[in-house]
Each structure stands twice: as structure tokens, then as C-alpha cells.
Design a protein around this motif. Sequence first.
Motif, short mmCIF file in Angstrom:
data_model
loop_
_atom_site.label_atom_id
_atom_site.label_comp_id
_atom_site.label_asym_id
_atom_site.label_seq_id
_atom_site.Cartn_x
_atom_site.Cartn_y
_atom_site.Cartn_z
N ARG A 119 0.85 -1.18 0.00
CA ARG A 119 0.00 0.00 0.00
C ARG A 119 0.89 1.24 0.00
NH1 ARG A 119 -3.03 -3.48 -0.79
NH2 ARG A 119 -5.09 -3.92 0.11
N SER A 120 0.56 2.19 -0.87
CA SER A 120 1.32 3.44 -0.95
C SER A 120 0.52 4.59 -0.36
CB SER A 120 1.68 3.75 -2.41
OG SER A 120 2.59 2.79 -2.92
N TYR A 121 1.22 5.49 0.30
CA TYR A 121 0.57 6.62 0.96
C TYR A 121 1.26 7.91 0.54
CZ TYR A 121 -1.01 2.72 3.80
OH TYR A 121 -1.55 1.52 4.20
N THR A 122 0.48 8.86 0.05
CA THR A 122 1.01 10.16 -0.35
C THR A 122 0.50 11.26 0.57
OG1 THR A 122 -0.79 10.46 -1.93
CG2 THR A 122 1.25 9.49 -2.77
N ALA A 123 -0.29 10.89 1.54
CA ALA A 123 -0.81 11.85 2.52
C ALA A 123 -0.90 11.14 3.87
CB ALA A 123 -2.18 12.36 2.10
N SER A 124 -0.93 11.91 4.92
CA SER A 124 -1.01 11.34 6.26
C SER A 124 -2.29 10.53 6.41
CB SER A 124 -0.95 12.46 7.30
OG SER A 124 0.28 13.16 7.20
N THR A 125 -2.17 9.38 7.06
CA THR A 125 -3.29 8.44 7.20
C THR A 125 -3.35 7.96 8.64
OG1 THR A 125 -2.93 7.72 4.91
CG2 THR A 125 -4.27 6.30 6.32
N SER A 126 -4.47 8.20 9.31
CA SER A 126 -4.57 7.90 10.73
C SER A 126 -4.86 6.44 11.03
CB SER A 126 -5.66 8.77 11.37
OG SER A 126 -6.93 8.47 10.80
N TRP A 127 -5.24 5.67 10.00
CA TRP A 127 -5.53 4.23 10.19
C TRP A 127 -5.19 3.52 8.89
CZ3 TRP A 127 -6.00 0.93 13.93
CH2 TRP A 127 -6.60 -0.32 13.71
N LEU A 128 -4.33 2.52 8.96
CA LEU A 128 -3.84 1.88 7.74
C LEU A 128 -4.75 0.80 7.18
CD1 LEU A 128 -0.02 1.59 8.53
CD2 LEU A 128 -1.27 3.44 7.40
N GLY A 129 -5.87 0.55 7.83
CA GLY A 129 -6.81 -0.42 7.30
C GLY A 129 -6.21 -1.80 7.22
N LEU A 130 -6.25 -2.42 6.03
CA LEU A 130 -5.76 -3.78 5.86
C LEU A 130 -4.28 -3.92 6.16
CD1 LEU A 130 -7.64 -4.80 2.57
CD2 LEU A 130 -8.18 -5.47 4.92
N MET A 131 -3.54 -2.82 6.07
CA MET A 131 -2.10 -2.88 6.34
C MET A 131 -1.80 -2.67 7.83
SD MET A 131 0.74 -3.56 4.88
CE MET A 131 0.34 -3.41 3.12
N ASN A 132 -2.82 -2.40 8.62
CA ASN A 132 -2.62 -2.15 10.05
C ASN A 132 -1.94 -3.35 10.72
OD1 ASN A 132 -3.15 -0.74 12.65
ND2 ASN A 132 -4.45 -2.53 13.01
N ASP A 133 -0.83 -3.09 11.41
CA ASP A 133 -0.08 -4.13 12.12
C ASP A 133 0.40 -5.26 11.22
OD1 ASP A 133 -0.35 -2.75 14.48
OD2 ASP A 133 -1.96 -4.01 15.27
N HIS A 134 0.59 -4.96 9.93
CA HIS A 134 1.02 -5.99 8.98
C HIS A 134 2.24 -5.59 8.16
CE1 HIS A 134 -3.00 -7.75 9.78
NE2 HIS A 134 -2.39 -8.89 9.49
N ALA A 135 2.80 -4.41 8.35
CA ALA A 135 3.91 -3.96 7.51
C ALA A 135 5.25 -4.46 8.06
CB ALA A 135 3.93 -2.44 7.43
N SER A 136 6.09 -4.97 7.14
CA SER A 136 7.40 -5.47 7.53
C SER A 136 8.55 -4.80 6.78
CB SER A 136 7.48 -6.98 7.30
OG SER A 136 6.56 -7.66 8.14
N SER A 137 8.26 -4.12 5.67
CA SER A 137 9.32 -3.42 4.94
C SER A 137 8.70 -2.24 4.22
CB SER A 137 10.02 -4.35 3.95
OG SER A 137 9.12 -4.95 3.04
N PHE A 138 9.55 -1.35 3.71
CA PHE A 138 9.03 -0.14 3.08
C PHE A 138 10.03 0.49 2.11
CE2 PHE A 138 11.42 1.42 6.67
CZ PHE A 138 11.96 2.63 6.26
N ASN A 139 9.50 1.33 1.22
CA ASN A 139 10.27 2.21 0.34
C ASN A 139 9.81 3.64 0.57
OD1 ASN A 139 11.53 0.04 -0.91
ND2 ASN A 139 10.19 0.05 -2.69
N VAL A 140 10.66 4.59 0.21
CA VAL A 140 10.28 6.00 0.20
C VAL A 140 10.61 6.56 -1.16
CG1 VAL A 140 10.57 8.27 1.24
CG2 VAL A 140 10.72 6.24 2.67
N HIS A 141 9.65 7.23 -1.81
CA HIS A 141 9.82 7.80 -3.14
C HIS A 141 9.55 9.30 -3.11
CE1 HIS A 141 8.84 3.69 -4.95
NE2 HIS A 141 8.37 3.60 -3.73
N SER A 142 10.13 10.01 -4.07
CA SER A 142 9.68 11.38 -4.32
C SER A 142 8.62 11.32 -5.41
CB SER A 142 10.85 12.27 -4.77
OG SER A 142 11.36 11.83 -6.02
N LEU A 143 7.73 12.28 -5.43
CA LEU A 143 6.65 12.28 -6.44
C LEU A 143 7.06 13.08 -7.67
CD1 LEU A 143 3.57 12.80 -4.11
CD2 LEU A 143 4.39 10.68 -5.14
#
Length: 203
Positions: free
Chosen positions: A179-203
Motif C-alpha cells: 500500500r502506498s501513501y502520499t498523505a497522512s493516514t490515521s488508520w492503515l486499514g488492511l495494512m494495520n499491524d502488517h507492515a514489515s518493509s518499506f520504500n520511500v519515493h519522491s513524487l
Amino acid sequence: MSVRTRVKTGAAGLVAAACVAVLMAPAQASAAPAPTGAAGGGDNCVANLGTGTAACYPSFREAIKAATGGRVADAPTARRAAGDKDFLTRLNAPANGGGAPDARIADPQYVQGVLYEHGGYRGRTLVLQSYLNCNAGKDKWLLAGYELHDFNDIVSSVVVIPGCKVTLYQHASHQGEARSYTASTSWLGLMNDHASSFNVHSL
């Protein structure tokens, strides 16, 4: 104990690789066990995506001050920070106050986002910091290949600095649901408590 960090610029098409460790070392690395905590003490940590170093602080304000090299020393509480547009803008503002990074500063420090342990921007925090500005304009970049380790399967909300995108992956090494996020999100929904890795991109 290395992980790829790719920085891509539109002008030169440059791809650079660097080794990172500590909080963001690959989960599959076997040379040494992944550390259970970063340097320092506290629930507010700063992960430098460029160098792989990480440190934790007693307060969110202290973490932000460290992440910005002292440039932002009056951060609000971690929860209020998510809705403070002026504060979020300052996290990526060039040190010279202009519209572009100051070339005279050898190692400018910017914040790309903040991961929170609980929904509603509460709990422990992990500040994502590097020398790359989310408002880099035509120069696009990608910081890739990070594992969450101490924050594995506990992230529930995220603050994203305008101009950046944070992508969370269900499993290590960018596997599983994403799941990608471009704005602040107060609840990750299906990704809540399930993330193990990440990337950071510029737009």
C-alpha cells in the motif's frame, strides 16, 4: 548485512548503492542478529535512510530536532504534528529558507515521513530521515529496501511529508501486499499491524 539504497535523478539517471544496517538491515541477513533497539533510549526513533544509522529519544520533539540537525527544535506532540501543516512544511524546508536545498550545506537533513505504532498518530514513532528533499522538483529519487525490525507488524498510522510517497509491504524484502501513501493516514486499514518493509519515493 546490507541493503540497497537507490537514488535516481532525472537529469543523470544516476543509480547509487549504499549499505545500511541497524533498524533497516535485511531480515534475512545471517552474519549477525538484527538489533532489538537503536542507540539511545526512548520511544521516538530516527532512522537515517542514507546512512543506516538509528537513534531513539525520550520525546518526539527531541527526535525531530535530531532528524533536522537542530533546524526544527519546537515540534508539537507527535499526535498534533500530523495535522500541523506548517510544521510538516518546515520538516522539508531548505535550511536557507529558499525554494531549493542550499549547496553550501554538506549534509542537509530532511524528514520524509513518520510511522506510528498505533492508529490516530499515537504510540511509538519512527521518523524517516535522509539528505533527500521531498520537494526536489525534477530530480526524482527512490530509497528502497528497508526492513522495519523493531517496528515490524506494529505500524498503524503514518504521516507523509508533501512531495513524498511511503510504500509499506506486508512482508520483508518487499513481498506480499503493498500500500502506498502520499498523505497522512490515521488508520492503515488492511495494512494495520502488517507492515514489515518499506520504500520511500519522491513524487
